[in-house]
Design a protein around this motif. Structure first.
Motif, PDB file in Angstrom:
ATOM      1  N   LEU A   1       0.815  -1.199   0.000  1.00 46.19           N
ATOM      2  CA  LEU A   1       0.000   0.000   0.000  1.00 46.19           C
ATOM      3  C   LEU A   1       0.855   1.257   0.000  1.00 46.19           C
ATOM      4  O   LEU A   1       0.342   2.351   0.129  1.00 46.19           O
ATOM      5  CB  LEU A   1      -0.920   0.005   1.230  1.00 46.19           C
ATOM      6  CG  LEU A   1      -1.879  -1.175   1.289  1.00 46.19           C
ATOM      7  CD1 LEU A   1      -2.655  -1.166   2.581  1.00 46.19           C
ATOM      8  CD2 LEU A   1      -2.846  -1.127   0.125  1.00 46.19           C
ATOM      9  N   THR A   2       2.154   1.117  -0.129  1.00 46.22           N
ATOM     10  CA  THR A   2       3.014   2.269  -0.351  1.00 46.22           C
ATOM     11  C   THR A   2       3.922   1.948  -1.516  1.00 46.22           C
ATOM     12  O   THR A   2       4.122   0.790  -1.867  1.00 46.22           O
ATOM     13  CB  THR A   2       3.903   2.583   0.874  1.00 46.22           C
ATOM     14  OG1 THR A   2       4.873   1.552   1.022  1.00 46.22           O
ATOM     15  CG2 THR A   2       3.085   2.694   2.139  1.00 46.22           C
ATOM     16  N   ALA A   3       4.460   2.963  -2.136  1.00 49.89           N
ATOM     17  CA  ALA A   3       5.307   2.736  -3.303  1.00 49.89           C
ATOM     18  C   ALA A   3       6.675   2.192  -2.911  1.00 49.89           C
ATOM     19  O   ALA A   3       7.365   1.622  -3.720  1.00 49.89           O
ATOM     20  CB  ALA A   3       5.476   4.039  -4.088  1.00 49.89           C
ATOM     21  N   ARG A   4       7.062   2.376  -1.653  1.00 54.37           N
ATOM     22  CA  ARG A   4       8.428   2.021  -1.261  1.00 54.37           C
ATOM     23  C   ARG A   4       8.505   0.721  -0.455  1.00 54.37           C
ATOM     24  O   ARG A   4       9.482   0.010  -0.525  1.00 54.37           O
ATOM     25  CB  ARG A   4       9.034   3.164  -0.439  1.00 54.37           C
ATOM     26  CG  ARG A   4       9.112   4.479  -1.197  1.00 54.37           C
ATOM     27  CD  ARG A   4       9.542   5.613  -0.287  1.00 54.37           C
ATOM     28  NE  ARG A   4       9.598   6.879  -0.980  1.00 54.37           N
ATOM     29  CZ  ARG A   4       8.551   7.658  -1.188  1.00 54.37           C
ATOM     30  NH1 ARG A   4       7.375   7.290  -0.749  1.00 54.37           N
ATOM     31  NH2 ARG A   4       8.674   8.802  -1.826  1.00 54.37           N
ATOM     32  N   GLU A   5       7.497   0.466   0.340  1.00 52.48           N
ATOM     33  CA  GLU A   5       7.544  -0.709   1.204  1.00 52.48           C
ATOM     34  C   GLU A   5       6.304  -1.562   1.005  1.00 52.48           C
ATOM     35  O   GLU A   5       5.194  -1.056   0.971  1.00 52.48           O
ATOM     36  CB  GLU A   5       7.610  -0.265   2.686  1.00 52.48           C
ATOM     37  CG  GLU A   5       8.846   0.503   3.050  1.00 52.48           C
ATOM     38  CD  GLU A   5      10.079  -0.377   3.084  1.00 52.48           C
ATOM     39  OE1 GLU A   5       9.934  -1.600   3.208  1.00 52.48           O
ATOM     40  OE2 GLU A   5      11.183   0.165   2.985  1.00 52.48           O
ATOM     41  N   PRO A   6       6.476  -2.884   0.873  1.00 54.51           N
ATOM     42  CA  PRO A   6       5.293  -3.752   0.802  1.00 54.51           C
ATOM     43  C   PRO A   6       4.622  -3.829   2.160  1.00 54.51           C
ATOM     44  O   PRO A   6       5.280  -3.847   3.185  1.00 54.51           O
ATOM     45  CB  PRO A   6       5.873  -5.105   0.396  1.00 54.51           C
ATOM     46  CG  PRO A   6       7.277  -5.066   0.880  1.00 54.51           C
ATOM     47  CD  PRO A   6       7.715  -3.631   0.798  1.00 54.51           C
TER      48      PRO A   6
ATOM     49  N   VAL B   1       4.173  14.568  -4.669  1.00 53.70           N
ATOM     50  CA  VAL B   1       2.986  14.326  -5.493  1.00 53.70           C
ATOM     51  C   VAL B   1       2.613  12.848  -5.485  1.00 53.70           C
ATOM     52  O   VAL B   1       1.441  12.491  -5.364  1.00 53.70           O
ATOM     53  CB  VAL B   1       3.240  14.799  -6.939  1.00 53.70           C
ATOM     54  CG1 VAL B   1       1.997  14.598  -7.792  1.00 53.70           C
ATOM     55  CG2 VAL B   1       3.654  16.250  -6.954  1.00 53.70           C
ATOM     56  N   ARG B   2       3.609  11.988  -5.608  1.00 52.52           N
ATOM     57  CA  ARG B   2       3.312  10.554  -5.667  1.00 52.52           C
ATOM     58  C   ARG B   2       2.632  10.082  -4.383  1.00 52.52           C
ATOM     59  O   ARG B   2       1.694   9.274  -4.432  1.00 52.52           O
ATOM     60  CB  ARG B   2       4.615   9.770  -5.909  1.00 52.52           C
ATOM     61  CG  ARG B   2       4.438   8.267  -5.937  1.00 52.52           C
ATOM     62  CD  ARG B   2       3.423   7.861  -7.016  1.00 52.52           C
ATOM     63  NE  ARG B   2       2.910   6.539  -6.738  1.00 52.52           N
ATOM     64  CZ  ARG B   2       3.526   5.418  -7.065  1.00 52.52           C
ATOM     65  NH1 ARG B   2       4.702   5.468  -7.684  1.00 52.52           N
ATOM     66  NH2 ARG B   2       2.987   4.250  -6.796  1.00 52.52           N
ATOM     67  N   ALA B   3       3.073  10.583  -3.244  1.00 54.22           N
ATOM     68  CA  ALA B   3       2.446  10.199  -1.984  1.00 54.22           C
ATOM     69  C   ALA B   3       0.992  10.655  -1.941  1.00 54.22           C
ATOM     70  O   ALA B   3       0.113   9.930  -1.461  1.00 54.22           O
ATOM     71  CB  ALA B   3       3.219  10.777  -0.802  1.00 54.22           C
ATOM     72  N   LYS B   4       0.725  11.851  -2.468  1.00 54.41           N
ATOM     73  CA  LYS B   4      -0.647  12.355  -2.499  1.00 54.41           C
ATOM     74  C   LYS B   4      -1.526  11.492  -3.391  1.00 54.41           C
ATOM     75  O   LYS B   4      -2.692  11.220  -3.071  1.00 54.41           O
ATOM     76  CB  LYS B   4      -0.656  13.803  -3.001  1.00 54.41           C
ATOM     77  CG  LYS B   4      -0.089  14.812  -2.013  1.00 54.41           C
ATOM     78  CD  LYS B   4      -0.180  16.210  -2.574  1.00 54.41           C
ATOM     79  CE  LYS B   4       0.401  17.232  -1.591  1.00 54.41           C
ATOM     80  NZ  LYS B   4      -0.391  17.324  -0.352  1.00 54.41           N
ATOM     81  N   VAL B   5      -0.983  11.055  -4.522  1.00 57.24           N
ATOM     82  CA  VAL B   5      -1.732  10.193  -5.438  1.00 57.24           C
ATOM     83  C   VAL B   5      -2.063   8.858  -4.771  1.00 57.24           C
ATOM     84  O   VAL B   5      -3.202   8.378  -4.834  1.00 57.24           O
ATOM     85  CB  VAL B   5      -0.927   9.970  -6.737  1.00 57.24           C
ATOM     86  CG1 VAL B   5      -1.540   8.848  -7.572  1.00 57.24           C
ATOM     87  CG2 VAL B   5      -0.875  11.254  -7.553  1.00 57.24           C
ATOM     88  N   ASP B   6      -1.073   8.255  -4.113  1.00 56.06           N
ATOM     89  CA  ASP B   6      -1.298   6.958  -3.457  1.00 56.06           C
ATOM     90  C   ASP B   6      -2.326   7.081  -2.336  1.00 56.06           C
ATOM     91  O   ASP B   6      -3.194   6.219  -2.177  1.00 56.06           O
ATOM     92  CB  ASP B   6       0.030   6.423  -2.902  1.00 56.06           C
ATOM     93  CG  ASP B   6       1.025   6.106  -4.008  1.00 56.06           C
ATOM     94  OD1 ASP B   6       0.590   5.932  -5.160  1.00 56.06           O
ATOM     95  OD2 ASP B   6       2.234   6.029  -3.717  1.00 56.06           O
TER      96      ASP B   6
END
Length: 372
Positions: free
Chosen positions: A28-33, A193-198
């Motif tokens: 649910l995050t781009a960096r950590e599963p 921005v990427r965090a806001k999108v996620d």
């Protein structure tokens, strides 16, 4: 080899095939599963985990969670099992919704690269993940799996009709509360921005589950009359949730970032071609019309075609397709190979009073189509 050993091996193989998180998992995050298992589990661990014989503490260690999330996992009975259920529920639905498309939710070794990108597919993963969390935990309350909640008796709701709140409703409030808190523990920064999108897409998944809660009722009375109705809140089936999120995926909006002149904070705005300004006029676009709605899935980058193998997908070579339906799309114009296989199915079945069915095994020749 003894019969018991054979049965154990078969059970382990079934478990390996049934656990989605071994070869395909996402976070649910781009960096950590988040909702994922370690890939280096041996068969005995997988068998033990699948049968829920493993302690919750040990299961929380095997789940790839951040430190604060692990504390939440260990906090009560049934949390780890519900996290695992949410992961499986989400991935199975992802595979079901994309089974006839070029990208069919194949993750595994491609997961990490896919999550780094802001594709539409990544947006779907975030939304279906958060929806799976809400659904799994709300249902776990009513099933008595969690010791931190019970059925939702909906006592907080007013009853203005001729029926009573009762039964064992899915605890939507607990599912929403836990999911929001759990995802909040995963956030490292909400400024880029990427965090806001996620975060936006995760909220979309939560909203879909919340908006698709049904009131289910049961009649009580003499001779089938409905003098009194008992009603309770019930979650929509997860397939229905998946269909709504898939529709939102089809109509997803491409966004970028724009600084709000009034607050100085960046916000997500729709990307669209702006008319070129000239020397005689200045074109002003109302920002309110460019801000995506709360229920819209958003993405940042155009997806690849997924035809050839890349770091984002295995491609479509070797994929099965349906002739006359989706072979042209899935095979990307490369054509397909035809194979003949023998299939055994039950046939000529007869019902023997009262509770037995006898069937014969019939063989049929079938054609299957595989993309070149």
């Amino acid at each position: 080899m003894t019969r018991s050993c054979k049965e154990l091996i078969i059970n382990q193989l079934v478990l390996v095939l049934s656990l989605p998180v071994i070869f395909g998992y996402f976070g649910l995050t781009a960096r950590e599963p988040i909702l994922s298992l370690s890939q280096d589990l041996d068969p005995s661990q997988m068998y033990e985990l699948g049968r829920h014989k493993m302690s919750s503490g040990k299961m929380c260690e095997m789940l790839k969670l951040q430190k604060k999330q692990k504390r939440m996992c260990r906090r009560g009975k049934g949390v780890a099992e519900s996290l695992l259920e949410a992961s499986k529920l989400s991935l199975y639905e992802c595979r079901y919704q994309f089974k006839s498309e070029r990208w069919n939710c194949t993750l595994g070794q491609y997961r990490e690269h896919l999550l780094r990108k802001g594709f539409k597919q990544t947006s779907f993963l975030y939304a279906i993940s958060s929806a799976g969390l809400v659904h799994a935990f709300a249902r776990a309350c009513s099933q008595g799996i969690l010791d931190r909640c019970t059925c939702d008796e909906s006592k907080h709701l007013e009853n203005r009709k001729a029926w009573l709140w009762g039964g064992c409703g899915d605890n939507i409030r607990f599912g929403l509360k836990f999911t929001r808190k759990f995802l909040k523990r995963a956030r490292k920064s909400g400024k880029d921005v990427r965090a806001k999108v996620d975060q936006h897409n995760s909220r979309v998944g939560i909203k879909v589950v919340k908006d698709n809660v049904n009131t289910t009722c049961k009649c009580h009375g003499v001779s089938g009359s409905c003098t009194v109705k008992t009603c309770w809140l019930q979650l929509a089936k997860f397939h229905a949730i998946g269909r709504v999120i898939k529709y939102k995926y089809e109509t997803a909006i491409k966004v970028g970032a724009q600084t709000n002149q009034a607050t100085g904070k960046s916000q997500l705005v729709k990307r669209q071609k702006q008319p070129k300004p000239n020397n005689h006029a200045h074109v002003h676009v109302q920002s309110n019309n460019l801000i995506p709605k709360r229920g819209d899935l958003v993405y940042m980058e155009d997806s690849p075609n997924f035809c050839r193998r890349t770091k984002h997908s295995p491609g479509t070579s070797g994929r099965l397709c349906n002739k006359g339906k989706n072979c042209d799309i899935i095979c990307c114009g490369r054509g397909y190979n035809v194979q003949h296989i023998t299939v055994k199915r039950a046939c000529q079945c007869q019902v023997i009073w009262c509770c037995k069915v006898n069937c014969k095994r019939c063989e049929t020749e079938e054609e299957i189509y595989m993309c070149k």
